[in-house]
Write a protein that holds these residues in place. Structure first.
Motif, PDB file in Angstrom:
ATOM      1  N   UNK A  22       0.851  -1.174   0.000  1.00 51.18           N
ATOM      2  CA  UNK A  22       0.000   0.000   0.000  1.00 51.18           C
ATOM      3  C   UNK A  22       0.893   1.232   0.000  1.00 51.18           C
ATOM      4  N   UNK A  23       0.563   2.211  -0.825  1.00 53.05           N
ATOM      5  CA  UNK A  23       1.276   3.487  -0.879  1.00 53.05           C
ATOM      6  C   UNK A  23       0.339   4.552  -0.332  1.00 53.05           C
ATOM      7  N   UNK A  24       0.714   5.185   0.779  1.00 52.41           N
ATOM      8  CA  UNK A  24      -0.147   6.179   1.415  1.00 52.41           C
ATOM      9  C   UNK A  24       0.218   7.582   0.950  1.00 52.41           C
ATOM     10  N   UNK A  25      -0.796   8.351   0.560  1.00 50.78           N
ATOM     11  CA  UNK A  25      -0.628   9.752   0.219  1.00 50.78           C
ATOM     12  C   UNK A  25      -1.123  10.594   1.382  1.00 50.78           C
ATOM     13  N   UNK A  26      -0.436  11.683   1.655  1.00 54.29           N
ATOM     14  CA  UNK A  26      -0.770  12.540   2.793  1.00 54.29           C
ATOM     15  C   UNK A  26      -1.895  13.512   2.455  1.00 54.29           C
ATOM     16  N   UNK A  79       3.735  16.691  -5.994  1.00 54.92           N
ATOM     17  CA  UNK A  79       4.120  15.706  -6.997  1.00 54.92           C
ATOM     18  C   UNK A  79       4.679  14.502  -6.246  1.00 54.92           C
ATOM     19  N   UNK A  80       4.364  13.311  -6.743  1.00 47.20           N
ATOM     20  CA  UNK A  80       4.772  12.098  -6.037  1.00 47.20           C
ATOM     21  C   UNK A  80       5.054  10.991  -7.036  1.00 47.20           C
ATOM     22  N   UNK A  81       6.171  10.287  -6.829  1.00 40.85           N
ATOM     23  CA  UNK A  81       6.478   9.088  -7.611  1.00 40.85           C
ATOM     24  C   UNK A  81       5.942   7.893  -6.846  1.00 40.85           C
ATOM     25  N   UNK A  82       5.200   7.038  -7.521  1.00 45.54           N
ATOM     26  CA  UNK A  82       4.583   5.860  -6.907  1.00 45.54           C
ATOM     27  C   UNK A  82       5.202   4.610  -7.532  1.00 45.54           C
ATOM     28  N   UNK A  83       5.658   3.664  -6.727  1.00 46.24           N
ATOM     29  CA  UNK A  83       6.214   2.430  -7.294  1.00 46.24           C
ATOM     30  C   UNK A  83       5.158   1.639  -8.065  1.00 46.24           C
ATOM     31  N   UNK A  84       5.585   0.938  -9.092  1.00 41.19           N
ATOM     32  CA  UNK A  84       4.680   0.096  -9.883  1.00 41.19           C
ATOM     33  C   UNK A  84       4.052  -0.972  -8.998  1.00 41.19           C
ATOM     34  N   UNK A  85       2.791  -1.270  -9.269  1.00 40.71           N
ATOM     35  CA  UNK A  85       2.118  -2.371  -8.599  1.00 40.71           C
ATOM     36  C   UNK A  85       1.629  -2.091  -7.187  1.00 40.71           C
ATOM     37  N   UNK A  86       1.745  -0.867  -6.702  1.00 40.31           N
ATOM     38  CA  UNK A  86       1.311  -0.539  -5.347  1.00 40.31           C
ATOM     39  C   UNK A  86      -0.095   0.047  -5.341  1.00 40.31           C
ATOM     40  N   UNK A  87      -1.020  -0.531  -4.562  1.00 47.04           N
ATOM     41  CA  UNK A  87      -2.308   0.133  -4.346  1.00 47.04           C
ATOM     42  C   UNK A  87      -2.054   1.438  -3.588  1.00 47.04           C
ATOM     43  N   UNK A  88      -2.983   2.379  -3.688  1.00 48.61           N
ATOM     44  CA  UNK A  88      -2.817   3.708  -3.094  1.00 48.61           C
ATOM     45  C   UNK A  88      -3.970   3.982  -2.135  1.00 48.61           C
ATOM     46  N   UNK A  94     -10.093   6.890   0.526  1.00 51.98           N
ATOM     47  CA  UNK A  94     -10.151   6.164  -0.744  1.00 51.98           C
ATOM     48  C   UNK A  94      -8.992   5.180  -0.780  1.00 51.98           C
ATOM     49  N   UNK A  95      -9.285   3.986  -1.275  1.00 50.11           N
ATOM     50  CA  UNK A  95      -8.258   2.998  -1.570  1.00 50.11           C
ATOM     51  C   UNK A  95      -8.381   2.661  -3.046  1.00 50.11           C
ATOM     52  N   UNK A  96      -7.286   2.875  -3.779  1.00 51.39           N
ATOM     53  CA  UNK A  96      -7.267   2.609  -5.215  1.00 51.39           C
ATOM     54  C   UNK A  96      -6.406   1.384  -5.507  1.00 51.39           C
ATOM     55  N   UNK A  97      -6.772   0.616  -6.526  1.00 52.19           N
ATOM     56  CA  UNK A  97      -5.847  -0.431  -6.971  1.00 52.19           C
ATOM     57  C   UNK A  97      -4.627   0.245  -7.601  1.00 52.19           C
ATOM     58  N   UNK A  98      -3.577  -0.526  -7.858  1.00 52.29           N
ATOM     59  CA  UNK A  98      -2.387   0.058  -8.474  1.00 52.29           C
ATOM     60  C   UNK A  98      -2.769   0.705  -9.805  1.00 52.29           C
TER      61      UNK A  98
END
Length: 128
Positions: A1-5, A15-24, A92-96
């Motif tokens: 899981x990748x958490x956004x503030x 601006x944020x870089x998100x690793x591939x395959x991580x739900x948000x 909100x929880x998003x798929x990758x």
């Protein structure tokens, strides 16, 4: 899981870089306190999310028991401590997401407290 503030109120752009395959996961607007704090907060809560121009429906959490583990200098608690509280808000929880650039617009409000974050997300291509 990748958490956004979220924010402590007000509007920001990030601006944020998100690793591939991580739900948000991220909050639109949230708080913790006791049950009555959450009941009052949630009585007038609202928010919107747009991902690449498409509306996303948030999940509503009326009041769940949570454990807070804070660090020294924490902006919310001010000191290192561990405690339980009631947490509530819109999340909100998003798929990758597909690799590439994405626009995420988050708005939340309860009474006179409001938040807004415009994210420019860049999802990395898979390393496989």
């Amino acid at each position: 899981m990748w958490f956004l503030a979220g924010t402590f109120g007000g509007q920001v752009e990030r601006a944020c870089k998100v690793p591939a395959g991580r739900p948000i996961a991220f909050p639109l607007v949230n708080r913790f306190g006791d049950r009555s704090d959450c009941a009052a907060f949630m009585s007038n809560v609202r928010g919107t999310v747009r991902l690449d121009g498409r509306a996303i429906e948030p999940d509503t959490y009326q009041g769940d028991l949570i454990t807070v583990q804070s660090a020294q200098g924490n902006a919310v608690t001010g000191e290192e401590e561990r405690f339980t509280a009631t947490g509530c808000g819109l999340w909100v929880q998003l798929p990758s997401l597909a690799p590439g650039k994405h626009s995420l617009k988050i708005r939340g409000q309860s009474d006179d407290f409001s938040t807004g974050v415009d994210y420019a997300l860049s999802v990395a291509a898979s390393s496989e």
